[in-house]
Design an enzyme around this catalytic site. Sequence first.
Site, mmCIF file in Angstrom:
data_model
loop_
_atom_site.group_PDB
_atom_site.id
_atom_site.type_symbol
_atom_site.label_atom_id
_atom_site.label_comp_id
_atom_site.label_asym_id
_atom_site.label_seq_id
_atom_site.Cartn_x
_atom_site.Cartn_y
_atom_site.Cartn_z
ATOM 1 N N GLY A 52 45.377 66.123 -108.013
ATOM 2 C CA GLY A 52 45.709 67.623 -107.617
ATOM 3 C C GLY A 52 47.458 67.851 -107.958
ATOM 4 O O GLY A 52 47.823 67.868 -109.003
ATOM 5 N N SER A 119 46.771 60.845 -112.411
ATOM 6 C CA SER A 119 47.615 62.104 -112.519
ATOM 7 C C SER A 119 48.708 62.198 -111.244
ATOM 8 O O SER A 119 49.318 61.468 -111.087
ATOM 9 C CB SER A 119 46.594 63.189 -112.517
ATOM 10 O OG SER A 119 47.203 64.471 -112.967
ATOM 11 N N TRP A 120 48.104 63.168 -110.297
ATOM 12 C CA TRP A 120 49.330 63.288 -109.182
ATOM 13 C C TRP A 120 49.042 62.109 -108.300
ATOM 14 O O TRP A 120 50.018 61.672 -107.851
ATOM 15 C CB TRP A 120 48.715 64.662 -108.415
ATOM 16 C CG TRP A 120 49.172 64.682 -107.016
ATOM 17 C CD1 TRP A 120 48.555 64.050 -105.992
ATOM 18 C CD2 TRP A 120 50.697 64.461 -106.744
ATOM 19 N NE1 TRP A 120 49.538 64.152 -104.753
ATOM 20 C CE2 TRP A 120 50.927 64.431 -105.462
ATOM 21 C CE3 TRP A 120 52.108 64.840 -107.383
ATOM 22 C CZ2 TRP A 120 51.977 64.529 -104.450
ATOM 23 C CZ3 TRP A 120 53.212 65.005 -106.615
ATOM 24 C CH2 TRP A 120 53.233 64.551 -105.362
ATOM 25 N N ASP A 276 45.168 63.173 -124.029
ATOM 26 C CA ASP A 276 45.514 64.019 -123.057
ATOM 27 C C ASP A 276 46.672 64.852 -122.991
ATOM 28 O O ASP A 276 47.812 64.509 -123.298
ATOM 29 C CB ASP A 276 46.179 62.943 -121.755
ATOM 30 C CG ASP A 276 46.292 63.467 -120.455
ATOM 31 O OD1 ASP A 276 46.427 64.532 -120.228
ATOM 32 O OD2 ASP A 276 46.168 62.647 -119.457
ATOM 33 N N HIS A 304 42.392 63.859 -120.488
ATOM 34 C CA HIS A 304 43.039 63.631 -119.101
ATOM 35 C C HIS A 304 42.040 63.135 -117.921
ATOM 36 O O HIS A 304 42.307 62.149 -117.310
ATOM 37 C CB HIS A 304 43.882 64.919 -118.951
ATOM 38 C CG HIS A 304 44.450 64.994 -117.551
ATOM 39 N ND1 HIS A 304 45.541 64.434 -117.366
ATOM 40 C CD2 HIS A 304 44.089 65.533 -116.188
ATOM 41 C CE1 HIS A 304 45.895 64.434 -115.966
ATOM 42 N NE2 HIS A 304 44.955 65.088 -115.428
#
Length: 327
Positions: A52, A119-120, A276, A304
């Site tokens: 997120g 990711s986050w 990505d 990604h």
Amino acid sequence: MAPDADAGKAAKRSDPFAPLTSEQFDVGDGHDLYVESIGRAGGIPAVYLHGGPGSGCQPDHRRLFDPERFHAVLFDQRGCGRSRPKGSRDNNTTAHLIADMEKIRERFGFARWMVVGGSWGATLALAYAQAHPERVSGLALRATFLGTREELESAFLRTLPRFYPGLYEDFLSVLPDDERASPLSAYYRRILDPDDAVHAIAARAWHDTERTLSEHTPKQTRLDLVSIRSSRTLPSTPFMEAHYFANDSFMRPSQILDDAGLLAGIPGIMVQGRYDLLCPPATSHALAARWPGSEVRIIDDAGHILYDPGIRNAVMRAIADLASRNG
């Protein structure tokens, strides 16, 4: 791994990936986090960090961990998923999330644990490891994101118009002419505006644009300018993302890269999609150059998301390899 007295217990359950425990955990500041554990008690301690910011853990995330080897914890971060109050951005910063992880670790009695995230989730994993390196046995990361303004500007203001010029035009068209010179700041401001008429359109446009950038072969490469103005359900992630990104992820500029030396001694594997567009390979390689004991595993023909070809299996292999290295 040597056999032990508990081996086999997870496999004998009708669903070895069903939660061993689940609870709403009061971490203070008015926040209750949804926390679950899977695998077997006595297994290798691990924690999974969702992305997120603003999404949440999904049942399939449990399947990244071999239930015979691991005792893994999954939780929804403040304001996310099943945590309460839903969507709350009060007392919600990277430092708060790091403190929550320590409370969860202590609750399970883990001296150290493997930290897994994409990711986050990778950003938070790295920030946590730099704050508490003695508590981390290894880092398995996907789509390394350092939480910086530069990465976001690169993705939305340089990569987006280069690969999807029509989508970039749509992305800008949502904003008034006088706000297009600084589109990311304008989007954050609009998404966080309390007026439904302002934030709804911006949130849908941000979400749909980000989704296209995240997929190697997206189904949609333009914004549906009618749909984003409709009454369809609002996505939740843009609101938490705007909160964090407008505040530089609540970290110093270039904090993770500058403090990479704190990761020395922690084994790490970064799984990286070759294509990505949100978190390109250059980021993982820049971090690896400053992080002794880390490696980058490039997955060709992938972008990604966790479910691009080869990514999920590579993440599972990274988790298993780190577990084997730790004995």
